[in-house]
Design a protein around this motif. Structure first.
Motif, PDB file in Angstrom:
ATOM      1  N   THR A 208      38.170 -23.535 -33.298  1.00  0.00           N
ATOM      2  CA  THR A 208      37.001 -23.538 -34.164  1.00  0.00           C
ATOM      3  C   THR A 208      35.712 -23.356 -33.380  1.00  0.00           C
ATOM      4  OG1 THR A 208      38.211 -25.154 -35.496  1.00  0.00           O
ATOM      5  CG2 THR A 208      35.911 -24.805 -36.064  1.00  0.00           C
ATOM      6  N   THR A 209      35.675 -23.936 -32.190  1.00  0.00           N
ATOM      7  CA  THR A 209      34.475 -23.904 -31.363  1.00  0.00           C
ATOM      8  C   THR A 209      34.881 -24.083 -29.906  1.00  0.00           C
ATOM      9  OG1 THR A 209      32.380 -25.042 -30.856  1.00  0.00           O
ATOM     10  CG2 THR A 209      34.159 -26.391 -31.743  1.00  0.00           C
ATOM     11  N   ASP A 211      32.545 -25.490 -27.937  1.00  0.00           N
ATOM     12  CA  ASP A 211      31.648 -26.593 -27.595  1.00  0.00           C
ATOM     13  C   ASP A 211      32.417 -27.901 -27.737  1.00  0.00           C
ATOM     14  OD1 ASP A 211      29.735 -28.740 -27.821  1.00  0.00           O
ATOM     15  OD2 ASP A 211      28.179 -27.246 -28.204  1.00  0.00           O
ATOM     16  N   VAL A 214      30.819 -30.535 -30.150  1.00  0.00           N
ATOM     17  CA  VAL A 214      30.965 -30.187 -31.571  1.00  0.00           C
ATOM     18  C   VAL A 214      32.407 -30.398 -32.015  1.00  0.00           C
ATOM     19  CG1 VAL A 214      30.858 -28.312 -33.258  1.00  0.00           C
ATOM     20  CG2 VAL A 214      29.038 -28.567 -31.559  1.00  0.00           C
ATOM     21  N   ALA A 215      33.364 -29.976 -31.193  1.00  0.00           N
ATOM     22  CA  ALA A 215      34.778 -30.152 -31.534  1.00  0.00           C
ATOM     23  C   ALA A 215      35.126 -31.628 -31.683  1.00  0.00           C
ATOM     24  CB  ALA A 215      35.652 -29.511 -30.461  1.00  0.00           C
ATOM     25  N   ASN A 254      29.052 -22.757 -36.382  1.00  0.00           N
ATOM     26  CA  ASN A 254      29.851 -22.221 -35.274  1.00  0.00           C
ATOM     27  C   ASN A 254      30.082 -20.717 -35.353  1.00  0.00           C
ATOM     28  OD1 ASN A 254      31.662 -22.135 -37.429  1.00  0.00           O
ATOM     29  ND2 ASN A 254      33.430 -22.631 -36.162  1.00  0.00           N
ATOM     30  N   GLU A 257      29.715 -18.344 -32.427  1.00  0.00           N
ATOM     31  CA  GLU A 257      30.681 -18.401 -31.335  1.00  0.00           C
ATOM     32  C   GLU A 257      31.860 -17.437 -31.536  1.00  0.00           C
ATOM     33  OE1 GLU A 257      31.714 -22.210 -29.417  1.00  0.00           O
ATOM     34  OE2 GLU A 257      30.798 -23.146 -31.174  1.00  0.00           O
ATOM     35  N   ILE A 261      34.834 -17.022 -28.725  1.00  0.00           N
ATOM     36  CA  ILE A 261      36.176 -17.568 -28.946  1.00  0.00           C
ATOM     37  C   ILE A 261      37.230 -16.492 -28.708  1.00  0.00           C
ATOM     38  CG2 ILE A 261      37.760 -18.443 -30.714  1.00  0.00           C
ATOM     39  CD1 ILE A 261      35.319 -19.905 -31.950  1.00  0.00           C
TER      40      ILE A 261
END
Length: 372
Positions: A208-209, A211, A214-215, A254, A257, A261
């Protein structure tokens, strides 16, 4: 960053901030301060610079699911499988945006904290699968695992249901696809490599991210991004075809990103990619609004506004074909960005073909061997 006074405080290692009543319940409960400050932030050693400490995190409880069948069927025209297995109900990963949360309401439980703390496991999953695959009328097609709740969520370490199921599928020479957010999939590299060598397995890692912070807040008990990338490398080194799902893309949070990713996943060895636009069905919309107000209050309204712009003014869509991608110019732009990046990285191949022709039920103990 100051949190919204309207949002409940986050709980340590949990995604949902509250436990709203399910939509089938006859009553609704609302928290109200009793005059003793019971709804005020809790002072603790973990308090941040605003003095806001996390309330206690509820413990995970696991109960037995006594289902007498194991395969779930679907005929959705925008899903590339017609059968799936879910080993658990509820998911300890706690992804706040999870579209499966509303299913907990059917159990008389909340799609909020209950979904990630009140779990149900199917201890007879392997035996049920064995019996199903032996039925005279059964016709093989790839079984998808991880389509509703994650088969490698933390409680899998205790129960090992996924490995048991993989052993059954291997014995039957039956194809399987797996989707997960967990690096625990590395545990089963040996059996997955054996299946892949027979063109019977493919794995998808959802990222998902990139970061980590954030995750940690968005998917509190899922593997961190770097661990998922490591799992891609491990599986690819063992010969397992691995795809990456940049999912869900949450506009304003997100979506910037997306290319990063895909770049990181391709570098790790992914051979295919896809993406999904976030959708917030039923109770999930309220849970995500709370999360945004607590964690990114300066962006909360903008994120919800952009989701609505890509969902015809709503937070979700159940329409086939566009429910995964959204609609409107912003959704189209996201799709174009994905196509350009995936093409550049060679991640555009579709549908790794698994072999159904090898399917053959193994003899059971005591069965008479065939003469020819």
């Amino acid at each position: 960053m100051t949190r919204s006074s309207h949002a409940p405080p986050p709980r340590s290692h949990r995604g949902a901030l509250s436990n709203p009543d399910g939509r089938f319940e006859p009553v609704r409960h609302e928290a109200e301060d009793d005059g003793w400050g019971t709804l005020e932030p809790i002072a603790s050693d973990d308090a941040d610079r605003d003095g806001w400490g996390p309330p206690p995190s509820p413990a995970t409880r696991v109960e037995v699911d006594t289902s007498r069948s194991i395969l779930a069927r679907n005929d959705s025209p925008d899903i590339p499988f017609d059968r799936s297995i879910n080993l658990y109900r509820g998911c300890e990963h706690g992804c706040v945006y999870c579209y499966a949360r509303p299913t907990h309401a059917y159990l008389g439980l909340s799609p909020g904290l209950d979904f990630e703390t009140r779990l149900f496991m199917k201890p007879d999953a392997a035996a049920l699968l064995d019996a199903t695959l032996r039925k005279p009328g059964y016709r093989p097609a790839p079984i998808a695992i991880g389509t509703n709740t994650d088969p490698y969520q933390p409680v899998e370490r205790r129960f090992g249901l996924m490995r048991q199921v993989l052993e059954v599928l291997s014995a039957f020479h039956h194809p399987v696809t797996i989707t997960t957010k967990s690096a625990m999939v590395e545990r089963d590299t040996d059996i997955l490599a054996d299946l892949a060598a027979r063109r019977l397995a493919a794995v998808g890692l959802s990222i998902t991210t990139l970061d980590r912070d954030v995750a940690r807040r968005l998917e509190p008990r899922a593997s961190p991004p770097e661990a998922r990338l490591r799992a891609i490398r491990t599986l690819r080194a063992a010969g397992v075809p691995v795809s990456v799902m940049a999912a869900p893309m949450i506009p304003g949070l997100n979506d910037h990103e997306l290319e990063r990713i895909l770049d990181a996943a391709a570098d790790a060895g992914a051979v295919q990619a896809d993406y999904i636009l976030v959708r917030l069905p039923r109770e999930v919309e309220g849970l995500v609004r709370e999360w945004l107000e607590a964690h990114v209050p300066d962006r909360a309204r903008r994120v919800m506004s952009r989701i609505a712009a890509m969902r015809d003014g709503a937070a979700s869509s159940a329409r086939f074909h566009d429910r995964m991608r959204g609609s409107g110019p912003e959704a189209a732009l996201l799709g174009q960005r994905f196509t350009v990046a995936a093409t550049r990285l060679g991640l555009t191949r579709r549908g790794y073909a698994l072999d159904t022709r090898q399917f053959a039920p193994p003899p059971r103990p005591g069965d008479q061997l065939a003469l020819f």
